[in-house]
Every structure is written in structure tokens, then in C-alpha cells.
Design a protein around this motif. Sequence first.
Motif, PDB file in Angstrom:
ATOM      1  N   GLU A  28     -27.989  21.597 -25.870  1.00  0.00           N
ATOM      2  CA  GLU A  28     -27.890  20.285 -25.242  1.00  0.00           C
ATOM      3  C   GLU A  28     -29.012  20.103 -24.226  1.00  0.00           C
ATOM      4  O   GLU A  28     -29.396  21.040 -23.531  1.00  0.00           O
ATOM      5  N   SER A  29     -29.505  18.886 -24.144  1.00  0.00           N
ATOM      6  CA  SER A  29     -30.528  18.586 -23.147  1.00  0.00           C
ATOM      7  C   SER A  29     -29.901  18.540 -21.756  1.00  0.00           C
ATOM      8  O   SER A  29     -28.775  18.067 -21.581  1.00  0.00           O
ATOM      9  N   ILE A  30     -30.638  19.029 -20.769  1.00  0.00           N
ATOM     10  CA  ILE A  30     -30.135  18.950 -19.397  1.00  0.00           C
ATOM     11  C   ILE A  30     -30.346  17.554 -18.818  1.00  0.00           C
ATOM     12  O   ILE A  30     -29.821  17.239 -17.752  1.00  0.00           O
ATOM     13  N   HIS A  31     -31.103  16.720 -19.508  1.00  0.00           N
ATOM     14  CA  HIS A  31     -31.336  15.344 -19.061  1.00  0.00           C
ATOM     15  C   HIS A  31     -30.244  14.456 -19.655  1.00  0.00           C
ATOM     16  O   HIS A  31     -30.344  14.002 -20.792  1.00  0.00           O
ATOM     17  N   GLN A  32     -29.198  14.227 -18.887  1.00  0.00           N
ATOM     18  CA  GLN A  32     -28.057  13.448 -19.337  1.00  0.00           C
ATOM     19  C   GLN A  32     -27.933  12.164 -18.515  1.00  0.00           C
ATOM     20  O   GLN A  32     -28.336  12.121 -17.349  1.00  0.00           O
ATOM     21  N   PRO A  33     -27.374  11.093 -19.115  1.00  0.00           N
ATOM     22  CA  PRO A  33     -27.201   9.846 -18.362  1.00  0.00           C
ATOM     23  C   PRO A  33     -26.275  10.024 -17.163  1.00  0.00           C
ATOM     24  O   PRO A  33     -25.266  10.729 -17.239  1.00  0.00           O
ATOM     25  N   VAL A  34     -26.632   9.393 -16.076  1.00  0.00           N
ATOM     26  CA  VAL A  34     -25.827   9.393 -14.857  1.00  0.00           C
ATOM     27  C   VAL A  34     -25.399   7.953 -14.583  1.00  0.00           C
ATOM     28  O   VAL A  34     -26.226   7.038 -14.600  1.00  0.00           O
ATOM     29  N   VAL A  35     -24.106   7.754 -14.360  1.00  0.00           N
ATOM     30  CA  VAL A  35     -23.554   6.415 -14.135  1.00  0.00           C
ATOM     31  C   VAL A  35     -23.305   6.221 -12.645  1.00  0.00           C
ATOM     32  O   VAL A  35     -22.666   7.057 -12.001  1.00  0.00           O
ATOM     33  N   GLN A  36     -23.824   5.136 -12.105  1.00  0.00           N
ATOM     34  CA  GLN A  36     -23.633   4.798 -10.699  1.00  0.00           C
ATOM     35  C   GLN A  36     -22.940   3.444 -10.596  1.00  0.00           C
ATOM     36  O   GLN A  36     -23.242   2.533 -11.369  1.00  0.00           O
ATOM     37  N   ARG A  37     -22.030   3.332  -9.634  1.00  0.00           N
ATOM     38  CA  ARG A  37     -21.306   2.079  -9.435  1.00  0.00           C
ATOM     39  C   ARG A  37     -21.640   1.489  -8.080  1.00  0.00           C
ATOM     40  O   ARG A  37     -21.682   2.197  -7.070  1.00  0.00           O
ATOM     41  N   SER A  38     -21.867   0.187  -8.078  1.00  0.00           N
ATOM     42  CA  SER A  38     -22.126  -0.550  -6.840  1.00  0.00           C
ATOM     43  C   SER A  38     -21.083  -1.648  -6.707  1.00  0.00           C
ATOM     44  O   SER A  38     -20.809  -2.368  -7.674  1.00  0.00           O
ATOM     45  N   ASP A  39     -20.500  -1.769  -5.518  1.00  0.00           N
ATOM     46  CA  ASP A  39     -19.497  -2.796  -5.245  1.00  0.00           C
ATOM     47  C   ASP A  39     -20.081  -3.823  -4.281  1.00  0.00           C
ATOM     48  O   ASP A  39     -20.615  -3.468  -3.219  1.00  0.00           O
ATOM     49  N   TYR A  40     -19.972  -5.094  -4.650  1.00  0.00           N
ATOM     50  CA  TYR A  40     -20.454  -6.198  -3.818  1.00  0.00           C
ATOM     51  C   TYR A  40     -19.251  -7.027  -3.382  1.00  0.00           C
ATOM     52  O   TYR A  40     -18.471  -7.491  -4.229  1.00  0.00           O
ATOM     53  N   ALA A  41     -19.092  -7.200  -2.073  1.00  0.00           N
ATOM     54  CA  ALA A  41     -17.935  -7.908  -1.532  1.00  0.00           C
ATOM     55  C   ALA A  41     -18.371  -9.216  -0.884  1.00  0.00           C
ATOM     56  O   ALA A  41     -19.448  -9.304  -0.274  1.00  0.00           O
ATOM     57  N   ASP A  72     -19.739  -6.335 -15.879  1.00  0.00           N
ATOM     58  CA  ASP A  72     -19.355  -6.488 -14.475  1.00  0.00           C
ATOM     59  C   ASP A  72     -17.848  -6.717 -14.375  1.00  0.00           C
ATOM     60  O   ASP A  72     -17.238  -7.330 -15.256  1.00  0.00           O
ATOM     61  N   ARG A  73     -17.274  -6.237 -13.292  1.00  0.00           N
ATOM     62  CA  ARG A  73     -15.844  -6.422 -13.052  1.00  0.00           C
ATOM     63  C   ARG A  73     -15.649  -7.213 -11.767  1.00  0.00           C
ATOM     64  O   ARG A  73     -16.316  -6.958 -10.764  1.00  0.00           O
ATOM     65  N   ILE A  74     -14.715  -8.147 -11.808  1.00  0.00           N
ATOM     66  CA  ILE A  74     -14.417  -8.995 -10.659  1.00  0.00           C
ATOM     67  C   ILE A  74     -12.960  -8.786 -10.274  1.00  0.00           C
ATOM     68  O   ILE A  74     -12.072  -8.767 -11.136  1.00  0.00           O
ATOM     69  N   GLY A 115      -6.220 -14.898   6.831  1.00  0.00           N
ATOM     70  CA  GLY A 115      -6.628 -16.194   6.328  1.00  0.00           C
ATOM     71  C   GLY A 115      -7.859 -16.158   5.444  1.00  0.00           C
ATOM     72  O   GLY A 115      -8.425 -17.206   5.131  1.00  0.00           O
ATOM     73  N   THR A 116      -8.284 -14.971   5.044  1.00  0.00           N
ATOM     74  CA  THR A 116      -9.451 -14.849   4.171  1.00  0.00           C
ATOM     75  C   THR A 116      -9.088 -14.024   2.945  1.00  0.00           C
ATOM     76  O   THR A 116      -8.092 -13.296   2.935  1.00  0.00           O
ATOM     77  N   ALA A 117      -9.901 -14.154   1.938  1.00  0.00           N
ATOM     78  CA  ALA A 117      -9.757 -13.367   0.710  1.00  0.00           C
ATOM     79  C   ALA A 117     -11.105 -12.727   0.401  1.00  0.00           C
ATOM     80  O   ALA A 117     -12.156 -13.280   0.736  1.00  0.00           O
ATOM     81  N   ARG A 118     -11.058 -11.579  -0.208  1.00  0.00           N
ATOM     82  CA  ARG A 118     -12.287 -10.845  -0.528  1.00  0.00           C
ATOM     83  C   ARG A 118     -12.448 -10.756  -2.042  1.00  0.00           C
ATOM     84  O   ARG A 118     -11.561 -10.275  -2.749  1.00  0.00           O
ATOM     85  N   VAL A 119     -13.588 -11.224  -2.503  1.00  0.00           N
ATOM     86  CA  VAL A 119     -13.936 -11.134  -3.923  1.00  0.00           C
ATOM     87  C   VAL A 119     -14.899  -9.964  -4.086  1.00  0.00           C
ATOM     88  O   VAL A 119     -15.926  -9.894  -3.397  1.00  0.00           O
ATOM     89  N   VAL A 120     -14.559  -9.052  -4.976  1.00  0.00           N
ATOM     90  CA  VAL A 120     -15.346  -7.833  -5.161  1.00  0.00           C
ATOM     91  C   VAL A 120     -15.890  -7.798  -6.584  1.00  0.00           C
ATOM     92  O   VAL A 120     -15.133  -7.952  -7.550  1.00  0.00           O
ATOM     93  N   VAL A 121     -17.192  -7.619  -6.694  1.00  0.00           N
ATOM     94  CA  VAL A 121     -17.851  -7.457  -7.992  1.00  0.00           C
ATOM     95  C   VAL A 121     -18.313  -6.010  -8.108  1.00  0.00           C
ATOM     96  O   VAL A 121     -19.063  -5.525  -7.256  1.00  0.00           O
ATOM     97  N   SER A 122     -17.842  -5.324  -9.128  1.00  0.00           N
ATOM     98  CA  SER A 122     -18.231  -3.934  -9.378  1.00  0.00           C
ATOM     99  C   SER A 122     -19.197  -3.906 -10.550  1.00  0.00           C
ATOM    100  O   SER A 122     -18.921  -4.480 -11.606  1.00  0.00           O
ATOM    101  N   ARG A 123     -20.305  -3.229 -10.343  1.00  0.00           N
ATOM    102  CA  ARG A 123     -21.347  -3.167 -11.376  1.00  0.00           C
ATOM    103  C   ARG A 123     -21.770  -1.719 -11.567  1.00  0.00           C
ATOM    104  O   ARG A 123     -22.022  -1.000 -10.603  1.00  0.00           O
ATOM    105  N   MET A 124     -21.843  -1.306 -12.810  1.00  0.00           N
ATOM    106  CA  MET A 124     -22.246   0.060 -13.136  1.00  0.00           C
ATOM    107  C   MET A 124     -23.579   0.047 -13.865  1.00  0.00           C
ATOM    108  O   MET A 124     -23.841  -0.838 -14.681  1.00  0.00           O
TER     109      MET A 124
END
Length: 210
Positions: A28-41, A72-74, A115-124
Motif C-alpha cells: 500500500e502507498s503511504i500517500h493516502q487521502p486525508v479528510v478535513q472538516r471545516s464548520d462555518y457558523a 455540504d451539510r447544513i 433570541g438568536t439561532a445559529r446556522v452551521v455549514v459543515s464542509r469536508m
Amino acid sequence: MSAKLRILLVATAAVALSACGTRNTGIESIHQPVVQRSDYAFDVAAADNGLTAEETDRLAGWMSSLRLGYGDRIAVDANTGANAAVRDTVSALAARYGLLVSDEVPYTAGQIAPGTARVVVSRMRASVPNCPDHSRVSGIEYEGNTNSNYGCAVNSNLASMIARPEDLVRGQPGAPTSDPAAAFKAIDTYRKAPSTGAGGLKAESTKGGN
């Protein structure tokens, strides 16, 4: 300097260079995909009946700036009594991009003000670090290492093309039931198709022409 000494020095330098760089002695190759997640609020003011027109426009502009797309996830995190109304408004905006609002809300830093709501977008995003890798000189290999760049092309293409990077970490579950008729349809079509050699060979003539 004698010829034998020069050959010995060149061979020593080649061995030293081949020992440098990325080591990979496995299949197996040691160069494997790495998944990163970013959350935007994004926090919006929520009224008793949901979001006002001004807040809806602000939220729509924020979503447009993120260039939402498939994968993307909301999610909506609200501590008000208008949670359902806020969710309906966010769902309508998300539908413009072909997305649905998720029931799972990721953790975000900071408390939600009353009195506020938070909308979160998750992107990988998936990528293969340290590729391309030409750190190891190609040549005589005494330790059974593959090329240092081995696997970079295939795995980088996979990371670029996959629609849902999270599937590289956790695949999609299969359907709990299957339709035998649908599974048999392709096999039945293949079996009923006439053989390509059933009509014999076409006779060709070398006569005629210029």
C-alpha cells in the motif's frame, strides 16, 4: 584518481542518495487521502414567528458567499421557541442549492445568545499531503522501497473526484432490503442477448476497386 576509485565513489554516492527520501516498503502507498472538516457558523436574530425578511436576506447572502454545493451539510442550532419556523426558513434557502437540513448539529465555539439561532455549514475536503513526492532518487533499491511518488497520482485523483469526502472515512450503509427482480434484470438481459458469432463471418471480396 584511478578509475576504480571513481567508480567506487559514484556507487557510494548512489547508495547514499537512494537511502534518502520517503520510505515505503509495503504494497500500500503511504500517500493516502486525508479528510478535513471545516464548520462555518452564522448567528441570526430569531423572532417568535421565525426569521425576519432582513435576517433571511442576510442569511441568503452568507450562504451565497460560501458557494454551497453537494457534500455540504447544513444544521440549525436554536434555543428559542421558534426553532421549527427558523428551520423551515433555512430549509427553503438550502433547497436552492439542492441541500437538506441535517438533524445532527456539530459543536461550535461560543454560546448562542438568547433570541438568536445559529446556522452551521459543515464542509469536508479530501487531499493527499506531501504529493507529488520526488524525494527518493530512482535507481538501485537495496531495501525494497517503491518510488517515493508511488500512489500520489491515483489517490490525489480519488480525493479530487469524490463527491462526499466523508465517504472515505465512513462509507454509506447499504439498503436494508434488495429487489431480486432488479438484480436479475441485467443478468437476464445478458443471457437473452444473441451471441455475436451466431451469424458467422462476413464474406469479403478482394475483387473490384482500383
